[in-house]
Design a protein around this motif. Sequence first.
Motif, PDB file in Angstrom:
ATOM      1  N   ILE A 146       6.563   7.286  -0.403  1.00 52.76           N
ATOM      2  CA  ILE A 146       7.162   8.838  -0.461  1.00 52.76           C
ATOM      3  C   ILE A 146       8.759   8.282  -0.810  1.00 52.76           C
ATOM      4  N   ILE A 147       8.801   9.842  -1.611  1.00 49.55           N
ATOM      5  CA  ILE A 147      10.148   9.792  -2.038  1.00 49.55           C
ATOM      6  C   ILE A 147      11.469  11.025  -1.097  1.00 49.55           C
ATOM      7  N   LEU A 148      11.633  10.219   0.274  1.00 47.40           N
ATOM      8  CA  LEU A 148      12.389  11.453   0.920  1.00 47.40           C
ATOM      9  C   LEU A 148      13.892  11.524   0.802  1.00 47.40           C
ATOM     10  N   SER A 149      14.404  12.838   0.323  1.00 53.42           N
ATOM     11  CA  SER A 149      16.182  13.228   0.446  1.00 53.42           C
ATOM     12  C   SER A 149      16.199  14.338   0.438  1.00 53.42           C
ATOM     13  N   ASP A 154       0.881  -0.920   0.297  1.00 55.35           N
ATOM     14  CA  ASP A 154      -0.093  -0.291   0.330  1.00 55.35           C
ATOM     15  C   ASP A 154       0.491   0.876   0.106  1.00 55.35           C
ATOM     16  N   LEU A 155       1.490   0.823   0.366  1.00 53.37           N
ATOM     17  CA  LEU A 155       2.897   2.660   0.690  1.00 53.37           C
ATOM     18  C   LEU A 155       4.179   1.577   0.603  1.00 53.37           C
ATOM     19  N   LEU A 156       5.017   2.415  -0.424  1.00 46.80           N
ATOM     20  CA  LEU A 156       6.647   2.533  -0.804  1.00 46.80           C
ATOM     21  C   LEU A 156       6.720   3.141   0.054  1.00 46.80           C
ATOM     22  N   ASP A 193       4.966   0.835 -12.544  1.00 47.61           N
ATOM     23  CA  ASP A 193       4.108   0.230 -12.077  1.00 47.61           C
ATOM     24  C   ASP A 193       2.721   0.598 -10.865  1.00 47.61           C
ATOM     25  N   ARG A 194       3.545   1.698  -9.958  1.00 48.86           N
ATOM     26  CA  ARG A 194       2.719   1.779  -8.898  1.00 48.86           C
ATOM     27  C   ARG A 194       1.567   3.136  -9.112  1.00 48.86           C
ATOM     28  N   TYR A 195       2.270   3.592 -10.336  1.00 49.63           N
ATOM     29  CA  TYR A 195       1.774   5.099 -10.444  1.00 49.63           C
ATOM     30  C   TYR A 195      -0.186   4.892 -10.504  1.00 49.63           C
TER      31      TYR A 195
END
Length: 89
Positions: free
Chosen positions: A40-43, A6-8, A32-34
Amino acid sequence: KLLKADLLILDDFGLQGFDNHARESLMDIIDDRYNRSSTIILSQIPVSAWYDIIGEGTIADAILDRIVNSSHRIDLKGESLRKGALKNE
């Protein structure tokens, strides 16, 4: 397996440049997830630098188009909490 989650959460995104394998894997994951699942992308790297980190213009365009145009961005400002924690030790 990644599509079923559900969440990556991708943490520390972009600390080093992508090679062909990493770039293609990221494209597959994001595509695939779009519009199906949350990611969540943290940077610490500004989004404006992601294009160069991903490399290969066509794939970078495709990845960033999917990420940036359907995202909610939160830009944090201020001192690192780790910096304060080190002072207290």
